[in-house]
Design an enzyme around this catalytic site. Structure first.
Site: not given
Length: 240
Positions: A95, A191
């Site tokens: 990310c 994630h």
């Protein structure tokens, strides 16, 4: 005994949604095979000889945390990271850490932050976030994870997507791509942490690091019953 030295970069500011668990997963999968592992955390402002690292992890962070890192990156750290990338060192970048490896991040209001430029990609923020569990297909199988990002990432011709979206948004919610792959860099919006429930992904990173260091990336198989059950459960919830 074969062993790897893992560098966890910026654990103090880039660690959303349990991303630190990826480092723990890599360490355990080495130890379960009787292989050695040393983990060195490199927080913002701390000097470290990155050429000593065999495998690198950079986790996720919000736009504000990324901005805090600019001074540290400009102190010479960005050039060290680019040198490690070009030398074939494996990186897992999640990310915010993934976005950080690109040329720049442009906020929704038009402010542009220049980043490392190790990967040929750029990210532009938007008002609407892309959130939810998702899955994508890669060269080493299906990967499941959780995404939460407002940035829309576009890949340049110098990189390939890490995978193709099955369910969810991925890089930008439009072109079906997720993440990026350049040399031994694996960038993703996943994630979770992503590696514990995607053991083939974890082993792909370990194999790349072992191949680079020892010329032998072979890994003894592990009994990944729990890991595969977690993976399949996530796939069922997605209806994928």
């Amino acid at each position: 005994m074969r062993e790897l030295h893992i560098f966890h970069l910026y654990p103090d500011v880039l660690n959303l949604y349990g991303d630190r668990g990826n480092v723990l997963c890599l360490k355990r999968r080495l130890e379960w095979r009787g292989l050695g592992c040393t983990v060195t955390e490199v927080p913002m402002g701390e000097r470290a000889k990155l050429s000593d690292g065999d495998l690198f992890f950079i986790g996720g962070g919000q736009d504000f945390e990324q901005g805090l890192l600019l001074e540290d990156l400009n102190s010479g750290r960005a050039e060290e990271i680019k040198a490690a990338v070009e030398d074939g060192a494996p990186f897992l970048c999640v990310c915010g850490g993934y976005q950080l490896m690109g040329h720049y991040y442009e906020t929704a209001s038009g402010e542009r932050c220049r980043f490392i430029g190790a990967l040929d990609l750029a990210t532009v923020g938007a008002a609407e976030r892309m959130i939810g569990n998702f899955a994508f297909e890669t060269a080493f199988g299906t990967v499941v994870g959780f995404e939460n990002h407002s940035g829309r990432t576009r890949l340049g011709p110098g990189v390939e997507p890490l995978g193709r979206v099955i369910k969810g948004f991925g890089n930008n919610g439009e072109d079906g791509t997720e993440g990026a792959r350049y040399k031994n860099v694996f960038g993703t919006y996943s994630h979770g942490p992503v590696l514990p429930k995607n053991p083939a992904f974890a082993d792909a990173l370990l194999a790349a690091a072992l191949e680079r260091k020892y010329g032998d990336g072979s890994l003894e198989p592990l009994d990944d019953l729990s890991e595969n059950e977690a993976h399949e459960s996530a796939m069922r919830r997605l209806g994928a």
